[in-house]
Design an enzyme around this catalytic site. Sequence first.
Site, PDB file in Angstrom:
ATOM      1  N   ALA A 125      -1.928   2.487  -3.582  1.00 24.74           N
ATOM      2  CA  ALA A 125      -1.830   1.047  -3.374  1.00 24.74           C
ATOM      3  C   ALA A 125      -3.205   0.444  -3.118  1.00 24.74           C
ATOM      4  O   ALA A 125      -4.076   1.076  -2.535  1.00 24.74           O
ATOM      5  CB  ALA A 125      -0.923   0.755  -2.176  1.00 24.74           C
ATOM      6  N   CYS A 126      -3.368  -0.788  -3.577  1.00 25.59           N
ATOM      7  CA  CYS A 126      -4.545  -1.571  -3.200  1.00 25.59           C
ATOM      8  C   CYS A 126      -4.032  -2.953  -2.808  1.00 25.59           C
ATOM      9  O   CYS A 126      -2.837  -3.202  -2.843  1.00 25.59           O
ATOM     10  CB  CYS A 126      -5.575  -1.625  -4.322  1.00 25.59           C
ATOM     11  SG  CYS A 126      -5.047  -2.500  -5.791  1.00 25.59           S
ATOM     12  N   ARG A 127      -4.921  -3.817  -2.445  1.00 23.36           N
ATOM     13  CA  ARG A 127      -4.485  -5.120  -1.938  1.00 23.36           C
ATOM     14  C   ARG A 127      -3.646  -5.897  -2.952  1.00 23.36           C
ATOM     15  O   ARG A 127      -2.659  -6.512  -2.604  1.00 23.36           O
ATOM     16  CB  ARG A 127      -5.695  -5.944  -1.506  1.00 23.36           C
ATOM     17  CG  ARG A 127      -6.403  -5.318  -0.316  1.00 23.36           C
ATOM     18  CD  ARG A 127      -7.454  -6.238   0.282  1.00 23.36           C
ATOM     19  NE  ARG A 127      -8.350  -5.519   1.173  1.00 23.36           N
ATOM     20  CZ  ARG A 127      -8.032  -5.080   2.386  1.00 23.36           C
ATOM     21  NH1 ARG A 127      -6.830  -5.262   2.867  1.00 23.36           N
ATOM     22  NH2 ARG A 127      -8.920  -4.449   3.118  1.00 23.36           N
TER      23      ARG A 127
END
Length: 93
Positions: A10-12
Site C-alpha cells: 500500500a501507498c498513500r
Amino acid sequence: MSEMKKALIACRTGMGSSMMLKIKVDQIVRKNNFPLEVEHGTLDDVKGFRGDLIITMTDVADDLKGQAPNVIGVDNLMDKNEIETKLKEFFDQ
C-alpha cells in the site's frame, strides 16, 4: 516452507509507487519461492486487511506501526536487494 501468508502493498494513493513495489515484490517472491500472496491497495485498505504483512514506503510504515502485526518499510522501491533482505527477515522470524 511454511503456510501461505498474505501481504498488502500500500501507498498513500495506491497508484505509482505501490504498483512498482508490487512488481518488485512479486519478482522476489517468485525467485525465492516465498509462500506469499500479494495484494495491492491504498492506505484505506489497511484497516480492513486481514493478512500477515503490510509492505509500504518507510515514511508510511512509521505511521502504520501498531495497526498491523508486521510492517515492512522500503527506503528505495527500486532496490531489490533491500526488499529481498527484508522479506527474508520476515520469513525467518
